[in-house]
Design an enzyme around this catalytic site. Structure first.
Site, PDB file in Angstrom:
ATOM      1  N   GLU A   1      31.580  44.394  34.194  1.00 15.24           N
ATOM      2  CA  GLU A   1      32.655  45.052  34.953  1.00 15.24           C
ATOM      3  C   GLU A   1      32.564  46.548  34.697  1.00 15.24           C
ATOM      4  O   GLU A   1      32.674  46.984  33.546  1.00 15.24           O
ATOM      5  CB  GLU A   1      34.051  44.550  34.554  1.00 15.24           C
ATOM      6  CG  GLU A   1      34.391  43.163  35.047  1.00 15.24           C
ATOM      7  CD  GLU A   1      35.846  42.790  34.807  1.00 15.24           C
ATOM      8  OE1 GLU A   1      36.712  43.697  34.872  1.00 15.24           O
ATOM      9  OE2 GLU A   1      36.109  41.603  34.555  1.00 15.24           O
TER      10      GLU A   1
ATOM     11  N   GLU B   1      36.080  38.309  42.715  1.00 17.84           N
ATOM     12  CA  GLU B   1      37.100  37.524  42.024  1.00 17.84           C
ATOM     13  C   GLU B   1      38.103  37.010  43.048  1.00 17.84           C
ATOM     14  O   GLU B   1      38.308  37.616  44.104  1.00 17.84           O
ATOM     15  CB  GLU B   1      37.810  38.411  40.992  1.00 17.84           C
ATOM     16  CG  GLU B   1      38.879  37.691  40.188  1.00 17.84           C
ATOM     17  CD  GLU B   1      39.425  38.521  39.031  1.00 17.84           C
ATOM     18  OE1 GLU B   1      40.289  38.012  38.295  1.00 17.84           O
ATOM     19  OE2 GLU B   1      38.978  39.668  38.859  1.00 17.84           O
TER      20      GLU B   1
ATOM     21  N   GLU C   1      37.302  38.600  28.965  1.00 17.23           N
ATOM     22  CA  GLU C   1      38.233  39.507  28.258  1.00 17.23           C
ATOM     23  C   GLU C   1      39.181  38.764  27.325  1.00 17.23           C
ATOM     24  O   GLU C   1      40.394  39.004  27.330  1.00 17.23           O
ATOM     25  CB  GLU C   1      39.009  40.354  29.277  1.00 17.23           C
ATOM     26  CG  GLU C   1      38.124  41.318  30.048  1.00 17.23           C
ATOM     27  CD  GLU C   1      38.892  42.268  30.955  1.00 17.23           C
ATOM     28  OE1 GLU C   1      40.131  42.115  31.074  1.00 17.23           O
ATOM     29  OE2 GLU C   1      38.259  43.154  31.548  1.00 17.23           O
TER      30      GLU C   1
END
Length: 500
Positions: A293, A28, A174
């Site tokens: 994740e 990321e 998310e």
């Protein structure tokens, strides 16, 4: 005293073929994952594009097949167009997710170049926080359409004649979380995800799409979120995502090492929810899981509160992992392999510097954290068919769990190379575990190697001494007349490889 356990492994007791993407990871635009992590143009090892070749070599050791990019929370405020074209013309942006400044020196094309250097595919995420259908379908066109359209020709003008052919795409990140830019209700997200999925697949019908599941199992909307999202997206997506992180905040080792049981239940619950929607819709299609994740994350929480806002690539989420963390990571890998029939993608979050198995020093060395080793062992040796292992082992209770088996194990059969691999964690804190394993269906198999990761200090790290927590191949095991006998040291990760 020696604790005893029994196990039966038969080549016909098949869970399913392991999708190699279960050993994926994640980069990321966060902290030093990109800048000073994979990219440091002034580093002595930097290649012509500024990528650290010492990091590339360590990633290759892990055999990472897939890397999720560019986020994460970051993606919900990301304009992908900022990261393509001449680097000198790219804007600096405030990243609201992590309160840093993003320079956009690295973007889509550069990252895909890096992924090729480490022999990995890219699992690309689109922004469904501040953006939507149009930007997502344009992004697919830019990356995957051969030529003859505005966005594909723009890619060609940027020096990339051949399409990138990115197969897997995440529909946001998310979106159930109030911390997320553009946070949505399940109905809001389900609608935009479904319509975005349709448009993306109209551009390229060959792609696979991951819908956002819950950010973790403790979210108040868990399960209802998955059900509602899949009500909208079931016909248009291929996977539902899962995220989870664990930590030993109470310094309770027995309870900490049992947290993979929570992961087991999380996986089972999502499978049940997805199959409920399958039944409700009368569909013949099965939605599989992308655990994109997962990791241990808690060591750096306090340090991250002191980060200067709007810094460029500050040292965020730099957990220094311990030996006990490596044991739990091993069990988390075992948990996913036990459901290899449904968990088809997984991404250890993350890969370099940010809650990562690989750490770098600016201008200096790259080094392996203790969690590097179980991840590497599983990725390298865990290819083939996951087998259902019948286990009988003594158990213990902890603060949050009951009936925790001291033995946590799974077996993998590599049919092509005729190798059986058993991954096993002994959770017992003081006693060796004597494993008696029936492997009669693997006639003629002998011990090839018994790798052990162990240490007398559960808090040991590799920060000062890089060879402090490292595996050895002196494990004690033997095969006699179809019976494997192995001694698993107290608190140890074991890889027992057998073949002809």
């Amino acid at each position: 005293m020696t604790v005893k356990a029994k196990m039966t492994v038969d080549k016909e007791y098949k869970i399913g073929q392991i999708d190699e993407r279960i050993y994926g990871s994640f980069i990321e635009h966060l902290g030093r994952a990109v800048y000073e992590g994979i990219y440091e143009p002034d580093h002595p090892s930097a290649d012509e594009q500024g990528f650290r070749t010492d990091v590339i070599e360590l990633v290759k050791q892990l055999r990472v097949p897939l890397v999720r990019y560019p986020g994460g929370n970051f993606v919900s405020g990301y304009n992908w167009e900022d990261g393509v074209g001449p680097v000198s013309e790219r804007p600096r942006r405030l990243d609201l997710a992590w309160r840093t400044t993003e320079t956009n020196q690295i973007g889509t094309n550069e990252f895909i170049d890096w992924a090729k250097k480490v022999n990995a595919e890219v699992n690309m995420a689109v922004n469904l926080g501040t953006r939507g259908i149009n930007e997502a379908r344009n992004f697919v066109e830019y990356c995957n359409h051969p030529s003859g359209s505005y966005w594909s020709d723009l890619r060609i003008s940027h020096g990339y004649k051949e399409p990138h052919k990115i197969k897997t795409w995440c529909l946001g990140n998310e979106m159930d979380g109030p911390w997320q830019i553009g946070h949505k209700t399940a109905n809001e997200y389900g609608r935009i995800a479904a319509e975005t999925a349709k448009a993306m697949k109209w551009v390229d019908p060959s792609i696979e799409l991951v819908a956002c599941g819950s950010s973790n199992r403790k979210m108040p909307t868990f399960a209802e979120w998955e059900a509602t999202v899949l009500e909208h997206t079931y016909d248009h997506v291929d996977y539902i995502s899962l995220h989870t992180y664990y930590g030993n905040r109470d310094n309770d080792l027995g309870n900490y090492l049992a947290q993979s049981l929570d992961m087991d239940q999380f996986i089972y619950s999502v499978i049940c929810t997805a199959d409920y929607i399958k039944a409700k819709k009368g569909s013949k299609k099965t939605i599989n899981l992308s655990f994109d994740e997962w990791n241990v994350w808690y060591h750096s929480n306090e340090a991250d509160k002191k980060i200067e806002p709007w810094s460029i690539a500050p040292p965020q989420l730099e957990d220094i992992y311990t030996f006990e963390d490596a044991l739990l990571v091993g069990s988390m890998l075992i948990s996913m392999l036990k459901r290899a029939d449904r968990v088809k993608i997984a991404c250890l979050a993350q890969l370099v510097n940010v809650i990562a198995p690989i750490m770098t020093e600016k201008g200096g060395e790259a080094w392996k954290q203790p969690i590097f080793y179980p991840y590497m062992h599983a990725s390298v040796f865990g290819r083939g068919t996951a087998l259902h292992s019948i286990i009988s082992a003594p158990k213990y209770d902890s603060k949050d769990f009951t009936d925790i088996p001291y033995l946590d194990a799974v077996s993998v059969h590599d049919e092509d190379n005729e190798v059986l691999t058993i991954f096993a964690v002994n959770r017992h804190q003081t006693e060796n575990l004597l494993l008696d394993c029936d492997i009669r269906s693997f006639e003629g198999y002998k011990i090839l190697e018994h790798i052990v990761l162990e240490h007398d200090d559960v808090k040991a790290t590799n920060k000062q001494n890089r060879s402090n927590v490292v595996p050895h191949s002196n494990g004690k095991s033997k095969v006699d007349n179809g019976q494997l006998e192995a001694s698993l040291s107290a608190l140890s990760w074991n890889v027992i490889r057998l073949g002809k």
